[in-house]
Design a protein around this motif. Structure first.
Motif, PDB file in Angstrom:
ATOM      1  N   LEU A   1       0.837  -1.206   0.000  1.00 35.47           N
ATOM      2  CA  LEU A   1       0.000   0.000   0.000  1.00 35.47           C
ATOM      3  C   LEU A   1       0.869   1.253   0.000  1.00 35.47           C
ATOM      4  CD1 LEU A   1      -2.855  -1.016   2.505  1.00 35.47           C
ATOM      5  CD2 LEU A   1      -3.026  -0.808   0.012  1.00 35.47           C
ATOM      6  N   SER A   2       1.965   1.206   0.780  1.00 40.08           N
ATOM      7  CA  SER A   2       2.849   2.377   0.860  1.00 40.08           C
ATOM      8  C   SER A   2       3.533   2.642  -0.483  1.00 40.08           C
ATOM      9  CB  SER A   2       3.896   2.184   1.966  1.00 40.08           C
ATOM     10  OG  SER A   2       4.940   1.346   1.494  1.00 40.08           O
ATOM     11  N   LYS A   3       3.617   1.623  -1.304  1.00 36.57           N
ATOM     12  CA  LYS A   3       4.207   1.793  -2.641  1.00 36.57           C
ATOM     13  C   LYS A   3       3.141   2.150  -3.674  1.00 36.57           C
ATOM     14  CE  LYS A   3       8.384  -0.960  -2.079  1.00 36.57           C
ATOM     15  NZ  LYS A   3       8.402  -1.042  -0.595  1.00 36.57           N
ATOM     16  N   GLY A   4       1.922   2.363  -3.169  1.00 30.90           N
ATOM     17  CA  GLY A   4       0.849   2.827  -4.051  1.00 30.90           C
ATOM     18  C   GLY A   4       0.159   1.721  -4.816  1.00 30.90           C
ATOM     19  N   LYS A   5       0.326   0.481  -4.357  1.00 30.19           N
ATOM     20  CA  LYS A   5      -0.252  -0.633  -5.105  1.00 30.19           C
ATOM     21  C   LYS A   5      -1.081  -1.504  -4.161  1.00 30.19           C
ATOM     22  CE  LYS A   5       0.341  -2.670  -9.199  1.00 30.19           C
ATOM     23  NZ  LYS A   5       0.713  -2.336 -10.520  1.00 30.19           N
ATOM     24  N   LYS A   6      -2.386  -1.541  -4.368  1.00 31.24           N
ATOM     25  CA  LYS A   6      -3.204  -2.385  -3.514  1.00 31.24           C
ATOM     26  C   LYS A   6      -3.302  -3.788  -4.118  1.00 31.24           C
ATOM     27  CE  LYS A   6      -7.737  -2.900  -1.528  1.00 31.24           C
ATOM     28  NZ  LYS A   6      -9.088  -2.401  -1.356  1.00 31.24           N
TER      29      LYS A   6
ATOM     30  N   TYR B   1      -8.342  -4.824   5.211  1.00 33.47           N
ATOM     31  CA  TYR B   1      -7.756  -4.120   4.068  1.00 33.47           C
ATOM     32  C   TYR B   1      -8.578  -4.284   2.790  1.00 33.47           C
ATOM     33  CZ  TYR B   1      -3.860  -3.507   7.221  1.00 33.47           C
ATOM     34  OH  TYR B   1      -3.090  -3.148   8.307  1.00 33.47           O
ATOM     35  N   ASP B   2      -9.741  -4.935   2.935  1.00 31.40           N
ATOM     36  CA  ASP B   2     -10.645  -5.092   1.793  1.00 31.40           C
ATOM     37  C   ASP B   2      -9.963  -5.785   0.604  1.00 31.40           C
ATOM     38  OD1 ASP B   2     -13.004  -4.817   0.351  1.00 31.40           O
ATOM     39  OD2 ASP B   2     -12.406  -2.873  -0.482  1.00 31.40           O
ATOM     40  N   ILE B   3      -9.333  -6.912   0.891  1.00 33.93           N
ATOM     41  CA  ILE B   3      -8.696  -7.713  -0.161  1.00 33.93           C
ATOM     42  C   ILE B   3      -9.324  -9.110  -0.131  1.00 33.93           C
ATOM     43  CG2 ILE B   3      -6.514  -8.592  -1.109  1.00 33.93           C
ATOM     44  CD1 ILE B   3      -5.068  -6.467   0.573  1.00 33.93           C
ATOM     45  N   PRO B   4      -9.877  -9.561  -1.250  1.00 35.59           N
ATOM     46  CA  PRO B   4     -10.520 -10.885  -1.275  1.00 35.59           C
ATOM     47  C   PRO B   4      -9.527 -12.028  -1.112  1.00 35.59           C
ATOM     48  CG  PRO B   4     -10.553  -9.888  -3.457  1.00 35.59           C
ATOM     49  CD  PRO B   4      -9.994  -8.855  -2.532  1.00 35.59           C
ATOM     50  N   ILE B   5     -10.029 -13.145  -0.577  1.00 34.06           N
ATOM     51  CA  ILE B   5      -9.176 -14.298  -0.296  1.00 34.06           C
ATOM     52  C   ILE B   5      -9.562 -15.488  -1.154  1.00 34.06           C
ATOM     53  CG2 ILE B   5      -8.564 -16.010   1.487  1.00 34.06           C
ATOM     54  CD1 ILE B   5      -8.815 -13.576   3.464  1.00 34.06           C
ATOM     55  N   ILE B   6      -8.556 -16.082  -1.782  1.00 36.39           N
ATOM     56  CA  ILE B   6      -8.737 -17.363  -2.478  1.00 36.39           C
ATOM     57  C   ILE B   6      -8.156 -18.431  -1.559  1.00 36.39           C
ATOM     58  CG2 ILE B   6      -8.158 -18.758  -4.496  1.00 36.39           C
ATOM     59  CD1 ILE B   6      -7.876 -16.133  -6.090  1.00 36.39           C
ATOM     60  N   GLU B   7      -9.031 -19.373  -1.185  1.00 34.92           N
ATOM     61  CA  GLU B   7      -8.635 -20.427  -0.242  1.00 34.92           C
ATOM     62  C   GLU B   7      -8.263 -21.686  -1.034  1.00 34.92           C
ATOM     63  OE1 GLU B   7     -11.994 -21.939   1.870  1.00 34.92           O
ATOM     64  OE2 GLU B   7     -10.812 -22.987   3.379  1.00 34.92           O
TER      65      GLU B   7
END
Ligand SMILES: *Cc1c(COP(=O)(O)O)cnc(C)c1O
Length: 370
Positions: free
Chosen positions: A124-129, A155-161
């Motif tokens: 995120l700090s590098k500007g890339k979510k 962080y609102d990032i989807p998970i692939i299990e």
């Protein structure tokens, strides 16, 4: 030469041929039909009934279709457990996206939540979510679902299990394969149940299942002619192979119980040895797809592996982490040394549910000489 003992070989129930014959009798020799629907229903029920299941040609195809539905494309970053089989990570490259590898925790050998958060914050700090997180229940041991899901939500990032190795494993009494935004299974020949080759994608609702089927069957639009407005894939499972799956589902619980018994057998017989075993954390029940031991050193591990090989017994080092693989080492990784250490010292032992008492005794005999 003594009879070969395999790491994990197919174990038929005897019911498979009835379903395969039904496919022949009804001429459903196609990637759709009653066995496909029946196998999906069996899996849905076994997993607790809340997830929609789509059976596919492989677990790898399932991961690919999950990434596509999450909109992962060229230039995107995907956070991926490093300690896994390459099939977890390859589909990220199929999409032209960039894998970022995250090391493991010692408690489960899976995705380390602390390192995952560090990686998210750094990206995120590098500007890339990051577009997605792929977490794996390796060797059937559940990852820390509570913490990983919390981070996905925070962080609102989807998970692939990736539950390819974890059919029948449980976390807090719920089945693995139900915890991700998308979850996958594999029915390759060496997995807990098999269709010779095959996989499944679990989704949250029927709409996503229909989308999955659409993509997996060449993405045909509704029209009398063949019309396409999306890239399609030929990823559906054959009705013949789904028949094998239906026969296997009748004995799934026996297969899991037997693998867990084999783990206990090794642990009991080797309790005074220099080998260590990964215990189930409190709220977890691993299906013990493969029993793994940690040996004192790389040298010892190799001595044991070669001694087993000499007795015609297959064993295998633990997965080599992705951030150390020639094809993947150029990508960014967040590592803590845990998976590298496991790779150096760990060995998978034969764990097939069709193992006999005398085979297991033969294996333990070799191991005890160390
Ligand atoms: C087997 C496996 C896969 C891939 O499944 P296939 O059905 O062989 O494509 C993915 N991830 C893990 C961890 C696996 O063990």
């Amino acid at each position: 030469m003594k009879k070969k003992i395999w790491l994990s070989s197919p174990h038929m129930s005897g019911k498979e041929m009835e379903y395969v014959q039904e496919a022949f009798a009804s001429n459903w020799i196609a990637p759709l039909g009653p066995n496909v629907n029946g196998f999906e229903e069996d899996l849905k029920k076994y997993l607790g009934g809340k997830k929609e299941v789509t059976v596919l040609s492989s677990g790898t195809a399932a991961i690919h279709l999950a990434l596509i539905q999450l909109g992962v494309s060229r230039g995107d970053e995907v956070l991926c457990q490093s300690f896994t089989f390459s099939a977890t990570a390859n589909p990220i490259l199929y999409q032209g996206a960039t894998p970022i590898f995250i090391d493991s925790e010692t408690e489960t050998w899976n995705l380390c939540p602390d390192l995952l958060e560090e990686a998210i914050l750094d990206r995120l700090s590098k500007g890339k979510k990051p577009k997605a997180i792929i977490a794996v229940h390796l060797y059937g041991m559940p990852y820390n679902v509570t913490k990983i899901n919390e981070l996905g939500q925070k962080y609102d990032i989807p998970i692939i299990e990736d539950s390819a190795e974890a059919l029948g494993s449980e976390f807090n009494g719920k089945k693995c394969g139900t915890f991700g935004d998308f979850s996958i299974l594999s029915f390759n020949g060496n997995k807990i149940i098999t269709t010779s080759g095959g996989g499944a994608l679990m989704t949250k609702n029927l709409d996503l299942k229909l989308k999955t089927v659409h993509l997996a069957t060449q993405a045909r639009d509704e029209a009398p002619h063949y019309q396409h407005s999306k890239i399609g894939y030929n990823y559906r499972m054959s009705n013949v192979l789904a028949g094998i799956g239906r026969g296997q589902m009748q004995v799934i619980q026996d297969r899991v119980d037997k693998r867990r018994e084999i783990f206990e057998f090794y642990k009991h017989k080797l309790n005074n040895s220099s080998f260590t075993f990964l215990e189930d954390p409190n709220n977890c029940k691993s299906n013990r797809w493969l029993t793994c031991i940690l040996t004192p050193s790389f040298k010892k591990r190799e001595e044991i592996r070669l001694a087993l090989e000499k007795e015609n017994i297959e064993s295998r080092p633990l997965w080599k982490p992705m951030h150390k693989q020639p094809i993947f080492e150029k990508y960014v990784s967040y590592s803590n040394g845990v998976s590298e250490n496991l790779f150096k010292k760990g060995l998978c032992l034969p764990s097939g549910s069709n193992s006999t008492e005398s085979e297991l005794q033969r294996i333990v005999g070799v191991l005890k000489s160390f």
